[in-house]
Design an enzyme around this catalytic site. Structure first.
Site, PDB file in Angstrom:
ATOM      1  N   ASP A  52      33.732  -5.030 -44.180  1.00  0.00           N
ATOM      2  CA  ASP A  52      35.069  -4.418 -44.212  1.00  0.00           C
ATOM      3  C   ASP A  52      36.110  -5.396 -43.652  1.00  0.00           C
ATOM      4  O   ASP A  52      37.313  -5.132 -43.719  1.00  0.00           O
ATOM      5  CB  ASP A  52      35.101  -3.065 -43.493  1.00  0.00           C
ATOM      6  CG  ASP A  52      34.663  -3.149 -42.041  1.00  0.00           C
ATOM      7  OD1 ASP A  52      34.265  -4.242 -41.585  1.00  0.00           O
ATOM      8  OD2 ASP A  52      34.725  -2.114 -41.352  1.00  0.00           O
ATOM      9  N   SER A  53      35.639  -6.547 -43.153  1.00  0.00           N
ATOM     10  CA  SER A  53      36.569  -7.629 -42.791  1.00  0.00           C
ATOM     11  C   SER A  53      37.370  -8.066 -44.013  1.00  0.00           C
ATOM     12  O   SER A  53      38.376  -8.766 -43.876  1.00  0.00           O
ATOM     13  CB  SER A  53      35.799  -8.820 -42.200  1.00  0.00           C
ATOM     14  OG  SER A  53      34.730  -9.198 -43.046  1.00  0.00           O
ATOM     15  N   LYS A 120      25.911  -0.972 -44.319  1.00  0.00           N
ATOM     16  CA  LYS A 120      26.015  -1.234 -42.884  1.00  0.00           C
ATOM     17  C   LYS A 120      26.950  -0.190 -42.266  1.00  0.00           C
ATOM     18  O   LYS A 120      28.014   0.109 -42.831  1.00  0.00           O
ATOM     19  CB  LYS A 120      26.549  -2.658 -42.626  1.00  0.00           C
ATOM     20  CG  LYS A 120      26.717  -2.957 -41.122  1.00  0.00           C
ATOM     21  CD  LYS A 120      26.740  -4.446 -40.835  1.00  0.00           C
ATOM     22  CE  LYS A 120      28.054  -5.126 -41.128  1.00  0.00           C
ATOM     23  NZ  LYS A 120      29.218  -4.582 -40.399  1.00  0.00           N
ATOM     24  N   GLU A 189      27.108  -7.886 -32.540  1.00  0.00           N
ATOM     25  CA  GLU A 189      28.321  -8.714 -32.564  1.00  0.00           C
ATOM     26  C   GLU A 189      28.858  -8.919 -31.144  1.00  0.00           C
ATOM     27  O   GLU A 189      29.098  -7.945 -30.406  1.00  0.00           O
ATOM     28  CB  GLU A 189      29.379  -8.050 -33.455  1.00  0.00           C
ATOM     29  CG  GLU A 189      30.683  -8.861 -33.513  1.00  0.00           C
ATOM     30  CD  GLU A 189      31.605  -8.479 -34.655  1.00  0.00           C
ATOM     31  OE1 GLU A 189      31.216  -7.661 -35.520  1.00  0.00           O
ATOM     32  OE2 GLU A 189      32.723  -9.009 -34.680  1.00  0.00           O
TER      33      GLU A 189
END
Ligand code: KIV
Length: 272
Positions: A52-53, A120, A189
């Protein structure tokens, strides 16, 4: 002697579990469009992520909160067409898995039909049952813990997570919950290397790190970041493998000069 070169077999979610057992590291990179997907199709990379970046990298939004199911589906379809030989994971966008199981499954349907092979999902607390329902529908799910950009406002910015014993314990518990719910892997992350190592050791499913140190079972980077398309973005965890921005800028400037100086097109580049 045969000169036949065999095409490598397309990987499945099960292969990543095997790789962990064999201590073979897993490589993953983001991809959002057909052109780059064609390039990546011709590489050794193990897994592609339509993150979604893309809301930030491709659409210029300030955060990933602006990604929508339709945006994710459009990018997923383009990548799937360009790299049909790669295992493709797509992000479930902001809130798409927080409105109940039925609306979440609508989004799952959209993204899987667009060409995703796994989804994800950020976080776990409060949407355990939705993750379970997606896994039970036959869809491989990748968890995402640590810095979860969809919660950026709550986290107060892009900060390292899991510092301190309490936060580290909570992260480990969440990772174990994701494993219990049937996730096939977990992205970690921006957590301290030691936390990345401990979680990777405790889980039987692979961990894929971004800013989580060298001990995770695999690594993921945003393609445009590793290619140096935005050289001002230099978080500690990032390595630039190319000087993308200056390489493209110099090429376009050379073309511009050639047009102005009438060096392009040449006779051989023109039709008789
Ligand atoms: O959206 C994304 O690009 C991601 C990676 C940073 C893991 O979630």
């Amino acid at each position: 002697m045969s000169t036949h070169t065999s095409t490598p077999r397309k990987l499945s979610a099960l292969d990543f579990n095997r790789m962990k057992k064999e201590k073979r590291k897993i490589s993953m990179v983001t991809c959002y469009d057909f052109a780059y997907a064609r390039v990546l199709a011709d590489t050794e990379i193990d897994m592609l992520l339509v993150g979604d970046s893309c809301a930030m990298v491709m659409h210029g939004h300030p955060s990933t909160l602006l990604a929508t199911p339709e945006m994710m589906a459009t990018h997923t379809a383009a990548v799937s067409r360009g790299a049909p030989n790669k295992f493709l994971v797509t992000d479930m966008p902001f809130l798409s898995f927080r409105k109940g199981i039925a609306p979440a499954l609508e989004c799952v349907d959209l993204l899987m039909k667009a060409g995703a092979e796994a989804l994800k999902i950020e976080g776990v607390r409060g949407h355990e049952e939705t993750i379970r329902a997606i896994v039970e529908s036959g869809v491989p799910v990748q968890g995402h813990l640590g810095l979860t950009p969809q919660s950026i406002h709550q986290m107060g910015g892009f900060k390292v997570q899991g510092r301190g014993a309490e936060q580290a314990q909570a992260l480990l518990e969440d990772a174990l919950t994701l494993e219990r719910l049937g996730c096939f892997s977990v992205v970690l992350e921006c957590v301290p290397s030691e936390i990345g190592r401990q979680i990777s050791e405790k889980l039987t499913i692979p961990t894929i790190g971004i800013g989580a140190g060298p001990s995770t079972d695999g690594q993921v980077l945003v393609l445009q970041d590793m290619l140096g398309m935005n050289p001002d973005f230099q978080p500690k965890f990032l390595r630039h493998y190319f000087t993308g921005k200056s390489a493209v800028r110099d090429a376009v400037n050379r073309y511009h000069e050639d047009v102005l100086k009438e060096r392009f097109p040449s006779a051989s580049e023109s039709y008789l």
